[in-house]
Design an enzyme around this catalytic site. Structure first.
Site, PDB file in Angstrom:
ATOM      1  N   ALA A   1       0.783  -1.184   0.017  1.00  0.00           N
ATOM      2  CA  ALA A   1      -0.020  -0.108   0.040  1.00  0.00           C
ATOM      3  C   ALA A   1       0.695   1.382  -0.003  1.00  0.00           C
ATOM      4  CB  ALA A   1      -0.843   0.035   1.025  1.00  0.00           C
ATOM      5  N   PHE A   2       2.041   1.327   0.685  1.00  0.00           N
ATOM      6  CA  PHE A   2       2.984   2.351   0.564  1.00  0.00           C
ATOM      7  C   PHE A   2       3.319   2.820  -0.745  1.00  0.00           C
ATOM      8  CE2 PHE A   2       6.930   4.579   1.422  1.00  0.00           C
ATOM      9  CZ  PHE A   2       6.746   5.302   2.501  1.00  0.00           C
ATOM     10  N   GLU A   3       3.430   1.959  -1.817  1.00  0.00           N
ATOM     11  CA  GLU A   3       3.720   2.234  -2.958  1.00  0.00           C
ATOM     12  C   GLU A   3       2.668   2.860  -3.810  1.00  0.00           C
ATOM     13  OE1 GLU A   3       4.995  -0.804  -1.637  1.00  0.00           O
ATOM     14  OE2 GLU A   3       6.743   0.487  -1.180  1.00  0.00           O
TER      15      GLU A   3
ATOM     16  N   ALA B   1      -4.791  -3.374   1.504  1.00  0.00           N
ATOM     17  CA  ALA B   1      -5.120  -3.776   2.871  1.00  0.00           C
ATOM     18  C   ALA B   1      -3.926  -3.789   3.658  1.00  0.00           C
ATOM     19  CB  ALA B   1      -5.490  -5.206   2.742  1.00  0.00           C
TER      20      ALA B   1
ATOM     21  N   THR C   1       1.867  -5.655  11.463  1.00  0.00           N
ATOM     22  CA  THR C   1       3.014  -4.584  11.618  1.00  0.00           C
ATOM     23  C   THR C   1       3.120  -3.728  12.506  1.00  0.00           C
ATOM     24  OG1 THR C   1       4.069  -3.033  10.141  1.00  0.00           O
ATOM     25  CG2 THR C   1       1.847  -3.387   9.663  1.00  0.00           C
TER      26      THR C   1
ATOM     27  N   HIS D   1       4.529  -0.839  11.964  1.00  0.00           N
ATOM     28  CA  HIS D   1       4.582   0.390  11.346  1.00  0.00           C
ATOM     29  C   HIS D   1       3.093   0.744  10.342  1.00  0.00           C
ATOM     30  CE1 HIS D   1       6.439  -2.318   8.305  1.00  0.00           C
ATOM     31  NE2 HIS D   1       6.350  -1.404   7.357  1.00  0.00           N
TER      32      HIS D   1
ATOM     33  N   ARG E   1     -14.927  -6.943   4.778  1.00  0.00           N
ATOM     34  CA  ARG E   1     -15.025  -5.781   3.783  1.00  0.00           C
ATOM     35  C   ARG E   1     -14.738  -6.291   2.542  1.00  0.00           C
ATOM     36  NH1 ARG E   1     -14.733  -4.727   8.955  1.00  0.00           N
ATOM     37  NH2 ARG E   1     -15.685  -3.032   9.990  1.00  0.00           N
TER      38      ARG E   1
HETATM   39  N1  INI Z   1       1.843  -3.081   2.958  1.00  0.00           N
HETATM   40  C1  INI Z   1       0.331  -3.589   2.824  1.00  0.00           C
HETATM   41  O1  INI Z   1      -0.366  -3.195   1.784  1.00  0.00           O
HETATM   42  N2  INI Z   1      -0.324  -3.906   4.004  1.00  0.00           N
HETATM   43  C2  INI Z   1       0.241  -4.200   5.128  1.00  0.00           C
HETATM   44  O2  INI Z   1      -0.415  -4.661   5.999  1.00  0.00           O
HETATM   45  C3  INI Z   1       1.631  -3.989   5.101  1.00  0.00           C
HETATM   46  N3  INI Z   1       2.407  -4.505   6.532  1.00  0.00           N
HETATM   47  O3  INI Z   1       1.721  -5.004   7.509  1.00  0.00           O
HETATM   48  O4  INI Z   1       3.510  -4.061   6.523  1.00  0.00           O
HETATM   49  C4  INI Z   1       2.402  -3.480   4.390  1.00  0.00           C
HETATM   50  N4  INI Z   1       3.680  -3.261   4.311  1.00  0.00           N
HETATM   51  C5  INI Z   1       4.623  -3.429   3.124  1.00  0.00           C
HETATM   52  C6  INI Z   1       4.531  -1.765   2.674  1.00  0.00           C
HETATM   53  O5  INI Z   1       3.328  -1.203   2.175  1.00  0.00           O
HETATM   54  C7  INI Z   1       5.652  -1.445   1.493  1.00  0.00           C
HETATM   55  O6  INI Z   1       5.445  -2.193   0.649  1.00  0.00           O
HETATM   56  C8  INI Z   1       7.193  -1.745   2.221  1.00  0.00           C
HETATM   57  O7  INI Z   1       7.364  -0.855   3.487  1.00  0.00           O
HETATM   58  C9  INI Z   1       8.196  -1.214   1.243  1.00  0.00           C
HETATM   59  O8  INI Z   1       8.234   0.166   0.855  1.00  0.00           O
END
Ligand code: INI
Length: 163
Positions: free
Chosen positions: A70-72, A94, A100, A102, A141
């Site tokens: 999701a971060f990307e 999700a 996590t 974070h 959901r």
């Molecule tokens: N990314 C998610 O999409 N969902 C998560 O629950 C999650 N957790 O749990 O860490 C998660 N982490 C990865 C993050 O989105 C990045 O892909 C990663 O940090 C690299 O930038």
């Protein structure tokens, strides 16, 4: 105030929980769907919901892109918005708190980043990212007893594309 006092412009045409949509006809509209692979058992269901909504609404087309997590999603959405050719971008992911420490960073930055892209580019970017405490809440959901937030995100994309 009765329902008859609500202007036609405000009257809901479809609803899911408390979200309602107007302008649900997607004819002529093209969409990009960006889906995170993290928690793919959930995000795959969100994708199915989004595709279902676009298909039933007669969208002219959609293209699916995937990113690691999701971060990307925000950067991918920004590149697609700048590329042009899409009436709206649907971001699906999700983020599950139990997975996590974070959680807040990933969920918060995904939300902020996606909204920034929408406001910077003027292309609607829809937040179809589940942020839940546990897997059960996410499953509910993503095609479970609380509906499918991917479907909801696509319906919202149609309305915002026409806004
Ligand atoms: N990314 C998610 O999409 N969902 C998560 O629950 C999650 N957790 O749990 O860490 C998660 N982490 C990865 C993050 O989105 C990045 O892909 C990663 O940090 C690299 O930038």
């Amino acid at each position: 105030m009765g329902i008859s006092a609500i202007s036609p412009a405000l009257a809901p045409t479809m609803s899911s929980d408390s979200l309602t949509w107007q302008n649900t006809d997607a004819r002529g509209l093209k969409f990009a769907i960006v889906v995170a692979r993290f928690n793919s058992n959930i995000t795959g269901k969100l994708l199915e919901g989004a595709v279902d909504a676009l298909t039933k609404s007669n969208a002219a087309g959609y293209t699916v892109f995937s990113v690691p997590g999701a971060f990307e999603l925000p950067l991918a959405a920004k590149k697609l918005a700048r590329r042009g050719g899409y009436d709206a971008i649907i971001a699906l992911g999700a983020v599950i708190r139990g997975d996590t420490p974070h959680f807040d960073y990933v969920a918060g930055e995904a939300a902020r980043g996606l909204q920034d892209v929408a406001l910077d580019t003027g292309v609607p970017v829809i937040f179809g990212v589940l942020t839940t405490d546990n897997l059960e809440q996410a499953e509910a959901r993503a095609g479970g007893e609380l509906g499918n937030k991917g479907y909801d995100a696509a319906m919202t994309a149609i309305e915002m594309a026409r806004f």
